[in-house]
Design a protein around this motif. Structure first.
Motif, PDB file in Angstrom:
ATOM      1  N   GLN A 194       1.713   4.801  -3.477  1.00 30.43           N
ATOM      2  CA  GLN A 194       1.355   5.964  -2.873  1.00 30.43           C
ATOM      3  C   GLN A 194       2.575   7.068  -3.947  1.00 30.43           C
ATOM      4  OE1 GLN A 194      -1.260   6.698  -1.236  1.00 30.43           O
ATOM      5  NE2 GLN A 194      -1.400   4.176  -1.077  1.00 30.43           N
ATOM      6  N   ALA A 232      -3.227   8.172  -5.648  1.00 28.95           N
ATOM      7  CA  ALA A 232      -2.501   7.535  -5.226  1.00 28.95           C
ATOM      8  C   ALA A 232      -3.941   7.890  -3.789  1.00 28.95           C
ATOM      9  CB  ALA A 232      -1.919   7.280  -4.409  1.00 28.95           C
ATOM     10  N   GLY A 233      -4.398   5.900  -2.827  1.00 31.38           N
ATOM     11  CA  GLY A 233      -4.901   6.622  -1.457  1.00 31.38           C
ATOM     12  C   GLY A 233      -6.681   6.151  -1.943  1.00 31.38           C
ATOM     13  N   TYR A 250       0.896  -0.905  -0.121  1.00 31.49           N
ATOM     14  CA  TYR A 250      -0.554  -0.121   0.449  1.00 31.49           C
ATOM     15  C   TYR A 250       0.751   1.612   0.051  1.00 31.49           C
ATOM     16  CZ  TYR A 250      -3.572   3.376   1.153  1.00 31.49           C
ATOM     17  OH  TYR A 250      -4.586   4.129   0.983  1.00 31.49           O
ATOM     18  N   MET A 251       1.813   1.342   0.692  1.00 37.41           N
ATOM     19  CA  MET A 251       2.565   2.407   0.734  1.00 37.41           C
ATOM     20  C   MET A 251       3.444   2.796  -0.352  1.00 37.41           C
ATOM     21  SD  MET A 251       2.323   3.335   3.808  1.00 37.41           S
ATOM     22  CE  MET A 251       3.145   5.338   3.071  1.00 37.41           C
ATOM     23  N   TRP A 275      -2.200   5.287   6.081  1.00 40.62           N
ATOM     24  CA  TRP A 275      -1.319   4.812   6.218  1.00 40.62           C
ATOM     25  C   TRP A 275      -1.290   4.558   8.035  1.00 40.62           C
ATOM     26  CZ3 TRP A 275       2.088   6.679  10.805  1.00 40.62           C
ATOM     27  CH2 TRP A 275       3.296   6.950  10.118  1.00 40.62           C
ATOM     28  N   ARG A 328      -6.448   9.737   3.982  1.00 38.54           N
ATOM     29  CA  ARG A 328      -4.797   8.806   4.294  1.00 38.54           C
ATOM     30  C   ARG A 328      -3.819   8.525   5.277  1.00 38.54           C
ATOM     31  NH1 ARG A 328      -3.298  10.513  -1.656  1.00 38.54           N
ATOM     32  NH2 ARG A 328      -1.139  10.628  -0.488  1.00 38.54           N
TER      33      ARG A 328
END
Length: 366
Positions: free
Chosen positions: A180, A185-186, A176-177, A280, A276
């Motif tokens: 970005q 994204a996100g 997922y990171m 994270w 967002r």
């Protein structure tokens, strides 16, 4: 309540897998051989020759989806065994991320490579994507706004990529990171209409930030091909039961959003950067500590937040016959701490050999 609800929306699940060498655990370019070995299965290429993709048919119930995914995994795993390959349900390869992937010779992939350049040279990301049928694109845009506060919990529940280039990243969902870096994204912004949604995408394409509308990489988006809302936030899953239970949980969220809109219930108020940030936290923590409470914004024990999510859509899940399966998923995660923690433990105790055994174990029915 559940007996008066409309029919559950139909859905479909796309699964992507990594092909890893059965000895070294490195990405292995054998997708053509595996596809050739399983005629009759819906097997497709992804961006690299070390990736494999499939999709369920349009499904009305979880049993149909599970049969499709389990059957495919079993067939692909048997073919892979004979080639010295492991079909791995993980969001990123634990080893070999520093090696440039071998891109499939597809004109669109060539265009993506030319546009995105070095960003996709080692883009081994593999996920579980869920499509939920919606009555209209307007309804889909409204549903995205209503689902937003709950979406970080979905990231935590499906986090399955803690390892990258032979190291524990400290994140449950490193995939997922890594995503970005995309221009989109996100979680997407809040849109007031389909016209605004389409206008933003058109502006991104016109500016050169997007190749086209099909390359929108938001966690949730309207499908370019189907009358669906599509969730793209989940890693590939170790077990097909988890993929299907996640898919039906997301279906419950969409159905609840549609019901609330029909009843005139105001959509929750939220700010995109706060959502967002909650994503994270979810990608870092998984289910191991706290998540952001969707109502108050306070940190809460992860499973307290997950239970609130299930409660939020319990009527929809019960109406669709999915409540027991979703609760079983939550109990599996409560017992093992999450798929990311399972991978970490295998890595600590068995290295790459232990991980490959774990990936093999995910193919039920073999």
């Amino acid at each position: 309540m559940a007996r008066s609800l409309p029919a559950p929306p139909r859905f479909g699940i796309e699964e992507e897998y990594l092909l890893l060498d059965a000895v070294t655990g490195l990405p292995c370019d054998r997708v053509d051989d595996i596809i050739a070995a399983i005629p009759g299965q819906l097997a497709e290429h992804e961006f690299f020759h070390s990736q494999l993709e499939t999709a369920t048919p349009v499904c009305e119930g979880a049993t149909e989806a599970l049969e499709a995914l389990s059957g495919f995994r079993s067939a692909a795993a048997r073919a892979a065994d004979g080639l010295g390959v492991v079909v791995a349900g993980t969001g990123l390869p634990p080893l070999g991320g520093d090696i440039a992937g071998t891109r499939v010779a597809n004109p669109r992939y060539t265009e993506i490579q030319q546009t995105m350049r070095g960003m996709v040279t080692r883009y081994y990301s593999t996920g579980t994507h869920v499509h939920i049928e919606i009555p209209s694109r307007e309804a889909g845009v409204d549903a995205m706004a209503r689902i937003a506060p709950w979406s970080p919990a979905l990231v935590a529940l499906t986090a399955n990529s803690p390892l990258w280039m032979g190291e524990d990243t400290g994140y449950a969902d490193w995939r997922y990171m890594s995503m970005q870096q995309w221009a989109t994204a996100g979680y997407p912004p809040r849109f007031e209409s389909v016209a605004e949604y389409d206008g933003v995408i058109a502006d991104l394409v016109r500016s050169g930030a997007l190749l086209d509308g099909g390359l929108v990489n938001w966690s949730i988006r309207l499908s370019e091909k189907y009358p669906t809302i599509e969730a793209r936030l989940a890693d590939a899953q170790l077990d097909p039961r988890d993929a299907v239970a996640y898919g039906t949980l997301f279906r419950g969220l969409v159905a609840r959003a549609l019901r609330d809109a029909e009843a005139g219930t105001p959509a929750p108020v939220w700010q995109r950067d706060v959502v967002r940030g909650a994503h994270w936290v979810a990608a870092r923590n998984g289910l191991g500590s706290v998540l952001v409470d969707p109502a108050s914004g306070d940190p809460r024990p992860a499973f307290e937040t997950i239970e609130r999510l299930v409660e939020h859509v319990a009527d929809e899940l019960e109406h669709a016959g999915d409540l027991d399966d979703v609760r079983a998923l939550v109990e599996r995660r409560r017992s093992d701490g999450g798929a990311a923690e399972v991978q970490r433990e295998r890595w600590r105790t068995g290295g790459i050999t232990g991980l490959l055994e774990l990936y093999r174990a995910g193919h039920e029915g073999r």
